[in-house]
Every structure is written in structure tokens, then in C-alpha cells.
Design a protein around this motif. Sequence first.
Motif, PDB file in Angstrom:
ATOM      1  N   ARG A   1      82.702 -11.224  28.380  1.00 36.92           N
ATOM      2  CA  ARG A   1      82.394 -11.973  29.592  1.00 36.92           C
ATOM      3  C   ARG A   1      83.123 -11.356  30.785  1.00 36.92           C
ATOM      4  NH1 ARG A   1      79.657 -16.554  28.536  1.00 36.92           N
ATOM      5  NH2 ARG A   1      79.646 -17.296  26.368  1.00 36.92           N
ATOM      6  N   PRO A   2      82.713 -11.716  32.017  1.00 40.35           N
ATOM      7  CA  PRO A   2      83.264 -11.023  33.191  1.00 40.35           C
ATOM      8  C   PRO A   2      84.782 -11.004  33.258  1.00 40.35           C
ATOM      9  CG  PRO A   2      81.371 -12.333  33.824  1.00 40.35           C
ATOM     10  CD  PRO A   2      81.627 -12.646  32.387  1.00 40.35           C
TER      11      PRO A   2
ATOM     12  N   GLY B   1      86.745  -7.621  32.733  1.00 42.49           N
ATOM     13  CA  GLY B   1      87.501  -7.092  33.864  1.00 42.49           C
ATOM     14  C   GLY B   1      88.933  -6.746  33.495  1.00 42.49           C
ATOM     15  N   ILE B   2      89.577  -7.626  32.718  1.00 44.57           N
ATOM     16  CA  ILE B   2      90.956  -7.359  32.298  1.00 44.57           C
ATOM     17  C   ILE B   2      91.014  -6.140  31.381  1.00 44.57           C
ATOM     18  CG2 ILE B   2      92.902  -8.292  30.999  1.00 44.57           C
ATOM     19  CD1 ILE B   2      92.088 -11.075  31.973  1.00 44.57           C
ATOM     20  N   ALA B   3      90.083  -6.057  30.414  1.00 45.23           N
ATOM     21  CA  ALA B   3      90.095  -4.941  29.467  1.00 45.23           C
ATOM     22  C   ALA B   3      89.819  -3.611  30.163  1.00 45.23           C
ATOM     23  CB  ALA B   3      89.055  -5.196  28.372  1.00 45.23           C
TER      24      ALA B   3
ATOM     25  N   GLN C   1      84.790   0.236  36.432  1.00 45.39           N
ATOM     26  CA  GLN C   1      85.781  -0.595  37.121  1.00 45.39           C
ATOM     27  C   GLN C   1      85.167  -1.295  38.330  1.00 45.39           C
ATOM     28  OE1 GLN C   1      89.159  -1.186  36.291  1.00 45.39           O
ATOM     29  NE2 GLN C   1      88.808  -2.746  37.846  1.00 45.39           N
ATOM     30  N   LEU C   2      84.343  -0.584  39.083  1.00 48.98           N
ATOM     31  CA  LEU C   2      83.693  -1.198  40.251  1.00 48.98           C
ATOM     32  C   LEU C   2      82.720  -2.297  39.812  1.00 48.98           C
ATOM     33  CD1 LEU C   2      82.998   1.923  42.512  1.00 48.98           C
ATOM     34  CD2 LEU C   2      84.948   0.360  42.524  1.00 48.98           C
ATOM     35  N   ILE C   3      81.990  -2.062  38.726  1.00 51.71           N
ATOM     36  CA  ILE C   3      81.074  -3.097  38.223  1.00 51.71           C
ATOM     37  C   ILE C   3      81.859  -4.325  37.762  1.00 51.71           C
ATOM     38  CG2 ILE C   3      79.407  -3.639  36.414  1.00 51.71           C
ATOM     39  CD1 ILE C   3      78.474  -0.762  36.518  1.00 51.71           C
ATOM     40  N   ALA C   4      82.991  -4.094  37.092  1.00 54.83           N
ATOM     41  CA  ALA C   4      83.812  -5.220  36.631  1.00 54.83           C
ATOM     42  C   ALA C   4      84.332  -6.033  37.815  1.00 54.83           C
ATOM     43  CB  ALA C   4      84.972  -4.701  35.780  1.00 54.83           C
ATOM     44  N   GLN C   5      84.770  -5.351  38.876  1.00 52.72           N
ATOM     45  CA  GLN C   5      85.251  -6.057  40.067  1.00 52.72           C
ATOM     46  C   GLN C   5      84.126  -6.850  40.727  1.00 52.72           C
ATOM     47  OE1 GLN C   5      88.711  -5.834  39.585  1.00 52.72           O
ATOM     48  NE2 GLN C   5      88.813  -5.615  41.805  1.00 52.72           N
TER      49      GLN C   5
END
Length: 417
Positions: A92-93, A97-99, A122-126
Motif C-alpha cells: 500500500r502507499p 513509500g517507506i520501503a 521514489q517519485l511515484i511513491a511520493q
Amino acid sequence: MNHVTAWRDEWVIRGRRIAGSPRVTVVAGTLLGLLAVVESAAEFVRSHGSIPRMAADASVTGGGDDGVVGVQFALVIGLLCLCTALPLAFLRPVTAGIAVSAASVWSLTVFQTVTLAGFGAQLIAQYRLGRNGRQLLAVALGLPYLLLALEGPVDPDFRVRAVLLAALAPVAALAGLARRARKQALENTATREAIVGTLLENTARGERARIARELHDVVAHHISMVAVQAETARLATTGMPAEGAKRLLGIGDTARAALTEMRRLLGVLRDDTTQSATGTADRRPQPGLRQLNELLDEARDASRTPARLIVRGYPRELDPGVELAAYRIVQESLTNARRHAGGAAVDVELNYTDSALRLRIRDNGPGMSPAVPAGGQGLLGMRERAAAVGGEVRTGSAVSGGFVVEALFPATTEESL
């Protein structure tokens, strides 16, 4: 057996997470993970040669342990690069994002680089964190890149990637937050439009129901009179032939049956159907033009503004339906004047002619406001009331200022029916 059940439940939950994730994110995370592994392998081969060649060189030179270490090192790098992107596809987001951030920061700290695929992940996670309203977490996950850009090694490749991540990670989170805000605004607008539409529909339905109830009362009065007069004529007329008495009895029975059917059909629209059990139903007669003075007195007390009644011609009692429609139009006009032209004086004019009743309500307010739609439910109710008794209504701004409502009704008296 419990371990098997727990393992199965865990994989079911993971499957549901994958199925609930957007398909685009799953595909993007998987592809970026594979690209990160390919990119790291290509970089390792370019720097150290192929893994089989390293193992062969190590066996020839007697450094077998070094070859094994090199292979293990390459596998660790590949696994780390995979972790910089693959969590997007399965987590999940927040967890993803943390991983992704942890793997990217570790890659920059230990190996002083991060793959371009990991950079994009990383940009997609943010972006996903911002879109899910986790802006504080997105800011917290972007701070390590800022620290690495300020305090990290002076290697150009490292500095470029660290600075870009420190600069673009907040931008991606803001883009996701903007998308979330836009979506919420659209949803709120759609909700408000649905509520307004429902309110207008309920208002129109209530107005039509009240018109139907009032017309029912008026028509019921006439039908009752037909039944009473037929019965009176049958009993009071001496020497009436049996056939005539039978026909008058049939007229009375038909009138009473029509009255019963009409009440049955319109009973669902009456307010007093739910009040009859408690005995609180309002049985007062419907108002007419004789009650206009009382209505104007109530308007003066409510708004503290002058309201005049001007009568022209010879006043006479009209059909109850016409008088009721005229009364309700005056009532609605006074309400609109108090609501949209507070403090404005109102003139109510009744002009009786031989063939028509002309009604004119005018206030000296600012006129029709652009913010108020011309086809409001109150004006629509006026037109429906007038049309129900054969009249018509015109509304608009007056020539000398203010707002005016003009209605024309046929001057049909109750005796002429």
C-alpha cells in the motif's frame, strides 16, 4: 495446522492487496524493479566484468573466496536495487513509500548511487503519499535526501542524484496532494449539485402536492353541493314522477361516488392523513381574497415595511379555485419581496372587470438579482396555480424599478358554475 492456516491467510491478504492496487501501479512497480536489477547488473559488469569470468579468474589465481564474495556482492546489490522499486507493486502507499525510501537512502549511503529506475520509483511513491493525504510522511521521507545532498560525498554523480531527489520528491508529493484536492473539490461540487437538485425537486413536489390538496378541497365542495342539491330536489319537489326521482337519486349517488374516488386518489397528498389518528388535522376553509387584509397585516408585522392593497372595479365573490390561486400568488410574492428585497414597500392591486380579475404585485426593491435564477420554484408554482384555474402569470423587473408579478384570471363566479 495453525501455521498452514496463518500462512494461507497471509497470502490471501497479500493477494487482496495486489488485486486492490491500481493496475498501472502494479505494472509500473514490476517494470521499474526489473529495470533497476538490469541497470545494476550492467553497471556491475561494466566495472568488474561478468560474474562467470570473475569466478574463473578467482579459481585460476587461487582466490576462490574472492569470487564467491563478488557473486554475493552482486546479488546483494541486485536485491537492493529491486527493493528500490518493486514494493510499489505489492504494498500500500504508506508501506511502499517507506520501503522504497529506505532502500534508496541505503543505496545512496552505502554505494553512493541509486538507479534511474529507483529514482522514478521514489517519485511515484511520493506522489502516491501526497494523493492519499500523507503529506507529513512524504516530507519526512524526503528529508534524508536533503541531508545527503548537503553533507554527502562530493562525487558529482552522487550529488546530482541526491540533489534531484531532494528537490523533486516534495514536488511529486505536492502534485499528488493537488490531485487529491482537485478530486475532493469535484466530489464536493457533485454532492452540492445533487443536494441542490434534490431540494429543488422536493420543493417542486411539495408545491404541486399542496396545489393538488387545495384544488381537491375546492372541487370536493362543488361535488358535495351537487349531491346535496340533487337530494334536496328529490325530497322537496312534490309530485315528481318516479323516473325523475330515480334520476336525481342517481345523480346524488354518482356525485358521492366521485367524491369518494377523488379523496381516495388524492389522499396520499394530504397532510392530514397522518394527523387524523391524533385529531390534529387542520379543518379550516381555504383562504380567498377576503383574507388579503389579514395577509398584508402579517407581512407588515414580519418585515416592518409598508404594504398596500388597492382595489379597482366592483369586488365580487369569484370561484373558490380562482380566489385560492390569487391568494397564494400574493402570499408567495410577499415572501419573495421580504426575502430578496428586504425593506421594500409592496403594492397589491386587484382590478375587477366583467370578464377577468387582474392581479398585480409590485415592490420598489432592486429588481431581479442575477444571482437568483429566473425559473425559481416559487415562480413556477405561481404559474402552475394560475394555469390550473385557466389563468396566466407574468413576472419580471418593473419599468420604474423593482419586481412585478402580474396575473390574469377568468372572473368566473361560483353561481355561474
